[in-house]
Design a protein around this motif. Structure first.
Motif, PDB file in Angstrom:
ATOM      1  N   ILE A 100       0.804  -1.300   0.106  1.00 53.23           N
ATOM      2  CA  ILE A 100       0.004   0.121   0.015  1.00 53.23           C
ATOM      3  C   ILE A 100       0.864   1.200  -0.106  1.00 53.23           C
ATOM      4  CG2 ILE A 100      -1.577   1.299   1.283  1.00 53.23           C
ATOM      5  CD1 ILE A 100      -2.983  -1.443   2.135  1.00 53.23           C
ATOM      6  N   ALA A 101       2.199   1.324   0.634  1.00 50.31           N
ATOM      7  CA  ALA A 101       2.880   2.260   0.746  1.00 50.31           C
ATOM      8  C   ALA A 101       3.385   2.436  -0.521  1.00 50.31           C
ATOM      9  CB  ALA A 101       3.861   2.119   1.806  1.00 50.31           C
ATOM     10  N   ARG A 102       3.959   1.510  -1.244  1.00 51.24           N
ATOM     11  CA  ARG A 102       4.442   1.639  -2.468  1.00 51.24           C
ATOM     12  C   ARG A 102       3.345   2.132  -3.554  1.00 51.24           C
ATOM     13  NH1 ARG A 102       6.692  -3.910  -4.051  1.00 51.24           N
ATOM     14  NH2 ARG A 102       7.900  -3.323  -2.324  1.00 51.24           N
ATOM     15  N   ARG A 103       2.020   1.758  -3.601  1.00 51.56           N
ATOM     16  CA  ARG A 103       1.128   2.171  -4.560  1.00 51.56           C
ATOM     17  C   ARG A 103       0.764   3.193  -4.431  1.00 51.56           C
ATOM     18  NH1 ARG A 103      -2.162   3.679  -7.870  1.00 51.56           N
ATOM     19  NH2 ARG A 103      -3.729   2.293  -8.960  1.00 51.56           N
ATOM     20  N   TRP A 104       0.343   4.025  -3.146  1.00 49.61           N
ATOM     21  CA  TRP A 104      -0.415   5.210  -2.695  1.00 49.61           C
ATOM     22  C   TRP A 104       0.267   5.903  -1.672  1.00 49.61           C
ATOM     23  CZ3 TRP A 104      -3.965   0.822  -3.207  1.00 49.61           C
ATOM     24  CH2 TRP A 104      -4.848   1.129  -4.275  1.00 49.61           C
ATOM     25  N   GLN A 105       1.535   5.710  -1.304  1.00 49.58           N
ATOM     26  CA  GLN A 105       2.132   6.462  -0.458  1.00 49.58           C
ATOM     27  C   GLN A 105       1.632   6.753   0.819  1.00 49.58           C
ATOM     28  OE1 GLN A 105       1.953   7.696  -3.788  1.00 49.58           O
ATOM     29  NE2 GLN A 105       3.543   6.391  -4.166  1.00 49.58           N
ATOM     30  N   ARG A 106       0.807   5.672   1.264  1.00 49.23           N
ATOM     31  CA  ARG A 106      -0.012   5.701   2.697  1.00 49.23           C
ATOM     32  C   ARG A 106       1.221   4.703   3.554  1.00 49.23           C
ATOM     33  NH1 ARG A 106      -4.706   8.903   2.662  1.00 49.23           N
ATOM     34  NH2 ARG A 106      -4.834   9.223   0.465  1.00 49.23           N
ATOM     35  N   GLU A 107       1.871   5.407   4.294  1.00 46.42           N
ATOM     36  CA  GLU A 107       2.659   4.735   5.210  1.00 46.42           C
ATOM     37  C   GLU A 107       2.397   3.949   6.344  1.00 46.42           C
ATOM     38  OE1 GLU A 107       5.759   4.226   4.352  1.00 46.42           O
ATOM     39  OE2 GLU A 107       5.682   5.528   2.653  1.00 46.42           O
ATOM     40  N   THR A 108       1.133   4.517   7.039  1.00 49.74           N
ATOM     41  CA  THR A 108       0.488   3.737   8.194  1.00 49.74           C
ATOM     42  C   THR A 108      -1.051   3.442   7.998  1.00 49.74           C
ATOM     43  OG1 THR A 108      -0.126   5.772   9.234  1.00 49.74           O
ATOM     44  CG2 THR A 108       2.160   5.181   9.573  1.00 49.74           C
ATOM     45  N   PRO A 109      -1.299   2.426   8.676  1.00 47.51           N
ATOM     46  CA  PRO A 109      -2.688   2.021   8.805  1.00 47.51           C
ATOM     47  C   PRO A 109      -3.559   2.863   9.096  1.00 47.51           C
ATOM     48  CG  PRO A 109      -1.339   0.341   9.616  1.00 47.51           C
ATOM     49  CD  PRO A 109      -0.551   1.508   9.520  1.00 47.51           C
ATOM     50  N   TRP A 110      -3.382   4.158   9.682  1.00 50.49           N
ATOM     51  CA  TRP A 110      -4.076   5.079  10.359  1.00 50.49           C
ATOM     52  C   TRP A 110      -4.722   6.075   8.935  1.00 50.49           C
ATOM     53  CZ3 TRP A 110      -6.049   4.040  14.653  1.00 50.49           C
ATOM     54  CH2 TRP A 110      -5.104   3.437  15.677  1.00 50.49           C
ATOM     55  N   VAL A 111      -3.815   6.180   7.995  1.00 52.68           N
ATOM     56  CA  VAL A 111      -4.509   6.921   6.672  1.00 52.68           C
ATOM     57  C   VAL A 111      -5.053   5.998   5.645  1.00 52.68           C
ATOM     58  CG1 VAL A 111      -2.881   8.795   7.244  1.00 52.68           C
ATOM     59  CG2 VAL A 111      -1.880   6.950   5.805  1.00 52.68           C
ATOM     60  N   TRP A 112      -4.933   4.628   5.887  1.00 53.52           N
ATOM     61  CA  TRP A 112      -5.583   3.769   4.816  1.00 53.52           C
ATOM     62  C   TRP A 112      -6.995   3.915   4.837  1.00 53.52           C
ATOM     63  CZ3 TRP A 112      -3.118  -1.481   6.262  1.00 53.52           C
ATOM     64  CH2 TRP A 112      -1.620  -1.322   6.181  1.00 53.52           C
ATOM     65  N   GLN A 113      -7.683   3.932   3.676  1.00 48.53           N
ATOM     66  CA  GLN A 113      -9.050   3.330   3.576  1.00 48.53           C
ATOM     67  C   GLN A 113      -9.357   2.095   3.118  1.00 48.53           C
ATOM     68  OE1 GLN A 113     -10.348   6.226   0.506  1.00 48.53           O
ATOM     69  NE2 GLN A 113      -9.106   8.060   1.544  1.00 48.53           N
TER      70      GLN A 113
END
Length: 91
Positions: free
Chosen positions: A36-49
């Motif tokens: 997910i970090a590689r694809r969307w640059q979302r490093e932590t689960p807190w910012v995941w959708q």
């Protein structure tokens, strides 16, 4: 981000079962996090959708066996429980 995210600390409250089960969930959660970090640059689960985790399960696990996908769905459910989200993941 100066410090790496500690997935083990993040999941500590919801992990249960044998040592091997906990280690499997941690390993799989780190893989989900890195993809997910590689694809969307979302490093932590807190910012995941939800869409980020569904993308991982549908696209990155598409060539895996049904058993492997099942275990990743279990890990995704643990992540959702830790985030206090009511996300539903189907196989």
């Amino acid at each position: 981000m100066s410090k790496s995210f500690e997935m083990e600390l993040f999941l500590a409250g919801v992990l249960n079962g044998s040592h091997a089960t906990r280690q499997r969930h941690l390993h799989q959660a780190k893989i989900i996090q890195s993809e997910i970090a590689r694809r969307w640059q979302r490093e932590t689960p807190w910012v995941w959708q939800r869409k980020h985790v569904v993308w991982f399960l549908n696209h990155r696990m598409s060539r895996r066996s049904e058993a492997v996908r099942y275990y990743y769905v279990l890990t995704a459910r643990l992540l959702a429980r830790r985030l206090k989200q009511s996300w539903v993941f189907n196989l």
